[in-house]
Design an enzyme around this catalytic site. Structure first.
Site, PDB file in Angstrom:
ATOM      1  N   HIS A 143       0.270  -1.600   0.466  1.00  0.00           N
ATOM      2  CA  HIS A 143      -0.052  -0.136  -0.033  1.00  0.00           C
ATOM      3  C   HIS A 143       1.111   1.472   0.112  1.00  0.00           C
ATOM      4  O   HIS A 143       0.566   1.748  -0.712  1.00  0.00           O
ATOM      5  CB  HIS A 143      -0.737  -0.045   1.332  1.00  0.00           C
ATOM      6  N   HIS A 148       1.491   4.858  -2.174  1.00  0.00           N
ATOM      7  CA  HIS A 148       2.223   6.919  -2.156  1.00  0.00           C
ATOM      8  C   HIS A 148       3.460   7.231  -2.626  1.00  0.00           C
ATOM      9  O   HIS A 148       3.405   7.469  -3.205  1.00  0.00           O
ATOM     10  CB  HIS A 148       1.969   6.461  -0.810  1.00  0.00           C
ATOM     11  N   GLU A 189      -5.688   9.094  -0.390  1.00  0.00           N
ATOM     12  CA  GLU A 189      -5.629   8.175  -0.075  1.00  0.00           C
ATOM     13  C   GLU A 189      -6.809   7.807  -1.257  1.00  0.00           C
ATOM     14  O   GLU A 189      -6.810   6.769  -1.632  1.00  0.00           O
ATOM     15  CB  GLU A 189      -6.495   7.609   1.197  1.00  0.00           C
ATOM     16  N   SER A 208      -3.956   1.159  -4.869  1.00  0.00           N
ATOM     17  CA  SER A 208      -2.772   0.058  -4.905  1.00  0.00           C
ATOM     18  C   SER A 208      -4.496  -1.115  -4.362  1.00  0.00           C
ATOM     19  O   SER A 208      -3.559  -2.379  -3.564  1.00  0.00           O
ATOM     20  CB  SER A 208      -1.848   0.568  -3.049  1.00  0.00           C
TER      21      SER A 208
END
Ligand code: HBI
Ligand code: FE
Length: 274
Positions: A143, A148, A189, A208
């Site tokens: 993730h 990110h 996010e 993700s």
């Protein structure tokens, strides 16, 4: 300076389950919650999980992920095994001055914001088990790295992330962390971007996730509205389900401009609203 015990963070979204990571590591977790990336600890199964997650996600990106993400993804380097943070940092520090630091998992807000404000991105250093292949409720290395890190190579996005960290420390001082966490949730996010050739995802939680990447762009169910910081800060989120609402930006420059002003007056207004 390493200490032998750090306070466990409040787990994401207020759930009761204890955090997954090992926050002691025999004194290897520092006061700012960073620790060395324990590369030798990764098993062949771990590397295999990373490779399988990476391959599955890459197939989905065309037409669903924003151009900046697709352009930056190769900067992660290794695709068939878990990358070394030092290797990525060689490229990342030159690109935008950011540096990846390993952490045992979720960390409390003030250390988190402090790292971001200093252009250090905390990357969880463990990976999900094979049986958690399709969903993990707490961010793991896939993730954080896949979701990110690529956009930290984009200069405008990288500046936004540093400004978010600085803003977070101020929000903490004003007791407005929940509002700022919602802004983080619906942009960093789960944010969407309107490109000339269509809607695309830039949020790490979407990029993700194999299921939510398609859902966020293709499903008719969710609401998709232009990012309005006040409304975003009033919209609760659920960590265990696909989002019902997605906020859409036109560009990272717009995201940076929308969130550059001082939010103090905004927090004051929010406190007066129901
Ligand atoms: N800790 N390691 C880590 N990664 C995150 O993304 C993270 C965190 N702690 C808190 C947090 N995110 C969010 O609550 C922010 O909005 C503060
Ligand atoms: Fe995340």
């Amino acid at each position: 300076m390493a200490t032998d015990s750090v306070a466990l963070p409040v787990v994401y979204g207020g759930s009761t389950r204890p955090p997954r990571g090992d926050y002691s590591r025999g004194g290897q977790v520092a006061l700012d919650y960073t620790c060395p990336q324990n590369y030798a600890a990764y098993t062949e199964a771990d590397h295999n999980t990373y490779r399988r997650l990476y391959e599955r996600q890459c197939k989905l990106l065309p037409g669903l992920a924003c151009d900046e993400f697709i352009a930056a993804l190769p900067s992660l380097g290794a695709i068939d095994r878990i990358p070394r943070f030092d290797d990525i940092n060689e490229r990342l520090t030159k690109a935008t001055g950011w540096r990846l630091v390993a952490v045992p998992g979720l960390i409390p807000e003030v250390p988190f914001f402090t790292l971001l404000a200093n252009r250090q991105f905390p990357v969880t250093d463990w990976i999900r088990k094979p049986e958690e292949f399709d969903y993990i409720v707490e961010p793991d290395i896939f993730h954080d790295l896949f979701g990110h890190v690529p956009l930290l190579f984009d200069p405008v996005f990288a500046d936004h992330m540093q400004a978010y960290g600085a803003g977070g420390l101020k929000a903490h001082g004003l007791g407005a962390c929940e509002q700022l966490a919602r802004l983080y949730w619906y942009t960093i996010e789960f944010g969407l971007m309107q490109q000339a050739d269509g809607l695309r995802a830039y949020g790490a939680g979407i990029l993700s996730s194999s299921g939510e990447l398609v859902h966020a762009i293709k499903s008719a169910e969710p609401q998709r509205i232009a990012l309005d910081v006040l409304r975003c800060m009033r919209t609760r989120y659920n960590i265990d389900a696909y989002q019902q609402t997605y906020f859409v930006i036109d560009s990272f420059q717009q995201l940076f401009d929308l969130t550059a002003p001082d939010f103090t007056p905004l927090y004051a207004r929010l406190n007066m609203l129901p």
